[in-house]
Scaffold this active site. Structure first.
Site, short mmCIF file in Angstrom:
data_model
loop_
_atom_site.label_atom_id
_atom_site.label_comp_id
_atom_site.label_asym_id
_atom_site.label_seq_id
_atom_site.Cartn_x
_atom_site.Cartn_y
_atom_site.Cartn_z
N ASP A 80 -13.70 -19.33 -13.28
CA ASP A 80 -12.93 -20.10 -12.29
C ASP A 80 -12.45 -19.12 -11.22
OD1 ASP A 80 -11.60 -21.97 -10.87
OD2 ASP A 80 -10.20 -22.57 -12.45
N HIS A 131 -1.46 -25.67 -10.00
CA HIS A 131 -2.33 -24.64 -10.58
C HIS A 131 -3.76 -25.15 -10.58
CE1 HIS A 131 -3.81 -22.69 -14.61
NE2 HIS A 131 -4.23 -21.99 -13.57
N HIS A 135 0.03 -13.77 -15.42
CA HIS A 135 -0.23 -15.01 -14.67
C HIS A 135 0.41 -16.22 -15.32
CE1 HIS A 135 -2.97 -16.24 -17.79
NE2 HIS A 135 -3.58 -17.13 -17.06
N ALA A 139 2.38 -17.72 -19.39
CA ALA A 139 2.84 -17.42 -20.74
C ALA A 139 1.69 -16.88 -21.60
CB ALA A 139 3.43 -18.67 -21.39
#
Length: 397
Positions: free
Chosen positions: A74, A180, A326, A328
């Site tokens: 991605d 996101h 970026h 958790a």
């Protein structure tokens, strides 16, 4: 905490995490990365975990080479956030209508728009470079040329997995918008195309792990990858920009009386390549599951769908190549989460959040992720906290 340094074949492995808490398979991936002939440094973020091809939460600095699997499939995936003039008191008690309106405006999962979204329709949205950007599509790999129409229809869409769109409230009561997402299917296909090419190149045949195949500077393969990589990173940024414009439209319509205003957007990739200079060397820095955290630079570090997120400002720690985590980070795989948790667990762990609570998102349950507060604590020498946000609406892909 400061970092823990572990020995590596070519460079030390600097870890902003407790090595004992990292899966053995992820540690092995990191040791493999440290054997690459071109590597000049390796920093590991506190959200580190095993990833396909290369470790999530790794920052890899190489000279004259780049590993496409260390970017991820991605390309350009990242976060955007914006503070609004709304406060928690402006929000209705029942947020289901707001979630529904967001889902109507922004296609999720494999969904796409019925027609390509034109940025010119949004008030105040800069359109400079839009036509030039799409014109450069003619120069990307022939293998994906037939995806032009689909890429246009997916511009401004969320995607699936851990991608999300949220309405949040910070500790002072201000309402924020956050999302996101990345380069959608076109970025994935470009990444897989180039990873396949890299794995067949002669100089990669002796590597300890074929997933770590690299492109070498001054070669046509590197030139082709860089061209497509930077185009996909730009696609991802445009994708988030369009989605944020769509989200702002929803907020304006739903809170018309309050006349909401919006501050400047914060946006940051966390799967990408950057050309940076350290110790007098020009390096290609890949961040897979990591953000740039140069001195004074704003970043976004999200938690899971029920635990909240952080807006941070970078401290410019060069030992970490000016990076931070970026998010958790997962503590168990998607399949493990589905085996471990039920929809009842999901309802319990997302109480107070207007979101999906069905079996289709059990793999995104907060219990499948590390503690975001602990992850922040482990990188106090990388970032300072600007604001802590708690989501009240979460739209999942």
């Amino acid at each position: 905490m400061s970092y823990v340094e572990m020995p590596g074949a070519k460079v030390p492995i600097r870890m902003w995490a407790d090595p004992a808490s990292v899966e053995d398979v992820a540690l092995q991936q990191l040791r493999n990365v440290a054997t690459l002939p071109w590597i000049k440094g390796l920093a590991v973020m506190p959200d580190v975990h095993y990833g396909k091809g290369a470790t999530v939460g790794s920052v890899i600095a190489m000279q004259g080479a780049v590993c496409p699997a260390a970017v991820g499939v991605d390309i350009g995936c990242g976060m955007s956030a914006v503070k609004t003039s709304l406060t928690a008191n402006d929000l209705p008690g029942d947020l289901s209508r707001l979630r529904s309106k967001i889902e109507q405006a922004i296609p999720v999962g494999r969904g796409m728009h019925d027609s390509a979204v034109e940025p010119g329709r949004f008030h105040g949205l800069a359109t400079a470079g839009w036509e030039e950007f799409w014109g450069r599509f003619d120069g990307v790999a022939e293998a994906v040329k037939f995806r032009r129409e689909r890429a246009g229809l997916q511009m401004g869409t969320l995607g699936a997995g851990n991608h999300f769109c949220e309405v949040c409230v910070d500790m002072s009561g201000s309402v924020w918008l956050m999302l996101h997402s990345g380069s959608r299917n076109i970025g994935k296909e470009l990444a897989e195309h180039h990873i396949g090419i890299a794995q067949k190149l002669p100089h990669n045949q002796g590597l300890i792990d074929r997933d770590l195949a690299v492109f070498i500077a001054q070669t046509p393969q590197m030139a082709a990858y860089r061209n497509d990589l930077f185009w996909a990173q730009e696609y991802a940024k445009y994708n988030r920009t369009i989605m944020m414009a769509l989200l702002k439209d929803v907020i304006r319509k739903e809170f018309k009386k309050a006349k909401p205003a919006f501050e400047a957007e914060i946006s940051a990739h966390h799967n990408y390549v950057s050309e940076e200079r350290y110790d007098g060397m020009d390096l290609l820095v890949t961040r897979k599951g990591a953000i740039r955290a140069g001195s004074g630079e704003y970043g976004i570090i999200p938690g899971s769908m029920g635990t909240g997120s952080y807006i941070v400002k970078g401290l410019g720690n060069e030992k970490a190549f000016n990076s931070a985590s970026h998010g958790a980070g997962r503590r168990m795989s998607r399949n493990a989460a589905k085996r471990r948790f039920s929809t009842k667990d999901l309802e319990e762990q997302t109480r107070g959040v207007e979101c999906r609570k069905d079996s289709g998102v059990v793999d995104e349950i907060p219990g499948a992720y590390k503690s975001i507060d602990q992850v922040i604590d482990q990188q106090r020498d990388l970032v300072e906290v600007v604001a802590k946000l708690k989501q009240v609406v979460c739209v999942k892909g």
